[in-house]
Design a protein around this motif. Structure first.
Motif, short mmCIF file in Angstrom:
data_model
loop_
_atom_site.label_atom_id
_atom_site.label_comp_id
_atom_site.label_asym_id
_atom_site.label_seq_id
_atom_site.Cartn_x
_atom_site.Cartn_y
_atom_site.Cartn_z
N ARG A 523 20.87 48.27 54.00
CA ARG A 523 20.97 47.94 52.58
C ARG A 523 22.22 47.11 52.28
N ASP A 524 23.36 47.52 52.85
CA ASP A 524 24.63 46.88 52.51
C ASP A 524 24.84 45.54 53.20
N PHE A 525 24.19 45.34 54.36
CA PHE A 525 24.45 44.12 55.12
C PHE A 525 23.19 43.32 55.39
N LYS A 526 22.18 43.52 54.57
CA LYS A 526 20.97 42.73 54.69
C LYS A 526 21.32 41.25 54.53
N SER A 527 20.91 40.45 55.51
CA SER A 527 21.21 39.01 55.52
C SER A 527 22.71 38.74 55.40
N GLY A 528 23.53 39.66 55.92
CA GLY A 528 24.98 39.50 55.89
C GLY A 528 25.66 40.23 54.76
N GLY A 529 24.90 40.72 53.78
CA GLY A 529 25.48 41.46 52.68
C GLY A 529 26.05 40.58 51.59
N SER A 530 26.47 41.20 50.52
CA SER A 530 27.04 40.46 49.40
C SER A 530 28.51 40.18 49.66
N LEU A 531 29.03 39.14 49.02
CA LEU A 531 30.42 38.77 49.19
C LEU A 531 31.29 39.48 48.16
N ALA A 532 32.52 39.74 48.55
CA ALA A 532 33.48 40.36 47.64
C ALA A 532 33.85 39.37 46.54
N SER A 533 34.37 39.87 45.45
CA SER A 533 34.82 39.01 44.37
C SER A 533 35.93 38.10 44.87
N TYR A 534 35.96 36.89 44.36
CA TYR A 534 36.88 35.89 44.89
C TYR A 534 37.62 35.21 43.75
N SER A 535 38.93 35.25 43.82
CA SER A 535 39.77 34.55 42.85
C SER A 535 40.36 33.32 43.54
N ARG A 536 40.02 32.19 43.06
CA ARG A 536 40.46 30.94 43.70
C ARG A 536 41.99 30.87 43.67
N PRO A 537 42.62 30.69 44.83
CA PRO A 537 44.08 30.61 44.86
C PRO A 537 44.57 29.30 44.25
N GLU A 538 45.82 29.29 43.85
CA GLU A 538 46.40 28.07 43.29
C GLU A 538 46.56 27.01 44.37
#
Length: 554
Positions: A523-538
């Motif tokens: 369930r958690d890693f189906k097709s690689g799983g979902s990505l964590a939230s990402y805050s674009r660095p400066e």
């Protein structure tokens, strides 16, 4: 190739020509000071910051840039060393140290930018000239890849914790300090001198064992795999001994600084030694005389071996640096940063046939790891792989491993992937990515063979024991040893879960009482799983010899 690579190459050539002119005829002195700077940077990052936790992110990155400059700097000077009977080794002049640090910082900044530029070849970055003095490099953020890196760091810390528990309680710190003080002194007003002590040697050997076994490279080959005339476990033991001596030396240097604050730590860290004396140390430690020279050669950096480190954008990790004339430097930075990767790289390059033969044994080792984390009596993991065939007996594909959960009836069919570690090399990374994507074909073939049949029917067809569900189909898993999620938006077949081994270990460690672990993984890693939230660095601007390089993440 984009526009960035040739421009950065020109900047590198300019810097290299300048430093060669400045140090013409003083190449050995330059190498000594480069190693001193590297040792100081690694010491501050790994040792001093542990004590007071005062090293901020900016300072840490500046030190890392100095370390990134080591490979190109040594690649510049080591081939020019002509040797000599003596070694020009004395106290470091503060002005010279500052010059070397600035040079390494510039080499390191160029090395980082050249790696960013190399990513453009694989669709991971793009570059453009904003104006005549400004370049922009935009890079893929690589969130999925970073998630795998964090999981790997967790596994390193967990492995070290478990090894430390097996080692038992550590010696009292006050007692250790008393031994250090009783067996050390200052030589000639600036240098380090100590006799050593058996209890200290054992103390730091035990600590070294923890760090060595925590390295991913420590499991690069099966323990009994023969390479270069010795089993891999024996080579790894050499790293433990060498790192133990590094920790021992660092402890003495740190205590001398406490007792004599006027000393310069830069003068205490790097030590020269005659090759014959280094050989005698190994023989005294139990290495066979016929192997001692070979031991040093596999742990050393010289004019020939430095090229590979620079080519792959890596910080070298030696226990010796050959400065000619029978002299070696005993650097600390290699052991402090990674005590095994230098040896593993050398074994792979020098003993290619042995290496290629030995990696075939990884699958057996990987299955044993699965059995350790999915143990009886609840789970069953066969101790062998299985071959899938058509009705006419022709080969379809192989299943490397299977996991049966008798409690839930879940059955997982697994493909195991254990490539060599790719480190910072974009070229090697691309090779590993393409190898992983080949598993899409495996998923398709196994799915077609399963053809909607239940886990029970599949288990019976594979000769596995009872316990699989009649109402559930089997799940498919692709488990690479290190990385399952690369930066590109690759298609990972959603009929399978794609999960890196550190994530599996973390789930089994932190959720030991999970009701349906195989289901949870799928369930958690189906097709690689979902990505964590990402805050674009400066965005960040690097200054390079009249050129500003603006780096941003997409």
């Amino acid at each position: 190739m984009g526009i960035a690579e040739p421009i950065l190459q020109k900047k590198f050539d300019e810097l290299q020509a300048q430093v060669c002119k400045t140090w013409n005829g003083l190449e050995r002195e330059a190498v000594i000071e480069i190693v001193r700077s590297a040792d100081y940077a690694a010491y501050i990052i790994q040792c001093a910051s542990e004590a007071d936790n005062s090293l901020n992110a900016v300072a840490r990155d500046e030190l890392r840039l100095i370390l990134l400059g080591v490979a190109p700097a040594l690649a510049t000077f080591l081939p020019l060393i002509k040797g000599g009977r003596g070694l020009p080794f004395g106290p470091a002049a503060p002005q010279t140290a500052r010059w070397i640090d600035r040079m390494l910082f510039e080499f390191g900044t160029l090395a980082r930018m050249r790696r960013f530029a190399a990513l453009e070849r694989y669709g991971l970055a793009r570059s453009e000239m904003v104006d005549v003095a400004t370049m922009r490099i935009e890079m893929n953020a690589g969130v999925g890849e970073l998630m795998d890196v964090h999981a790997a760091r967790w596994l390193t810390a967990e492995t070290m914790r478990r090894v430390a528990l097996m080692q038992g309680p550590t010696r009292d710190s006050a007692y250790v300090e008393s031994l250090l003080d009783a067996t050390s002194t200052v030589h000639d007003g600036w240098f380090i001198n100590y006799e050593g002590h058996p209890e200290l040697i054992e103390t730091y050997r035990q600590r070294a064992m923890i760090d060595v076994l925590g390295c991913a490279e420590a499991e690069a080959l099966p323990h009994d795999a023969m390479i270069g005339g010795r089993p891999f476990a024996e080579w790894r033991t050499l790293c433990v001994a060498a790192l133990g001596r590094v920790f021992n030396h660092v402890a003495y240097a740190s205590r001398l600084m406490t007792r004599f604050p006027a000393l310069s730590i830069r003068n205490l860290l790097t030590v020269p030694v005659l090759r014959r004396d280094a050989r005698a140390v190994w023989i005294e430690a139990g290495d066979q005389p016929k192997h001692a020279n070979d031991t040093i050669a596999h742990l050393a950096l010289d004019a020939q071996s430095i090229a590979s480190w620079q080519h792959h954008h890596e910080i070298p990790a030696p226990f010796y640096v050959d400065v000619g004339g029978g002299w070696l430097l005993l650097p600390l930075f290699g052991g402090l940063l990674n005590p095994v990767c230098g040896l593993v790289r050398t074994l792979r390059l020098r003993h290619t046939r042995d290496w290629d033969k030995a990696v075939d044994g990884r699958e057996v080792y990987f299955r044993e790891d699965l059995k350790n984390h999915f143990g009886e009596p609840r789970f069953h993991v066969p101790d062998h792989g299985m071959t899938l065939r058509r009705e006419d007996g022709s080969h379809i594909t192989d299943v490397d491993a299977a996991i049966l959960d008798r409690q839930t009836g879940d059955l997982a069919l697994v493909q195991l992937k254990w490539p060599d570690i790719h480190g910072m090399s974009p070229k090697e990374r691309e090779s590993r990515r393409l190898n992983l994507l080949k598993a899409n074909e495996w998923v398709d073939r196994v799915s077609s063979w399963v053809d909607g049949r239940s886990a029970r029917r599949i288990a019976k067809a594979l000769g596995m024991p009872d316990g699989a569900s009649e109402s559930k189909p089997p799940t498919l898993m692709v488990i690479p040893r290190y990385a399952a999620r690369f930066t590109l938006n690759d298609h990972l077949d959603e009929r399978a879960c794609w999960v890196a081994w550190p994530e599996v270990v973390r789930m089994r460690t932190e959720n030991k009482e999970a009701e349906a672990p195989l289901f949870d993984l799928h369930r958690d890693f189906k097709s690689g799983g979902s990505l964590a939230s990402y805050s674009r660095p400066e965005d960040f601007t690097y200054k390079l010899r009249g050129l500003d390089v603006l780096v941003s993440a997409l």
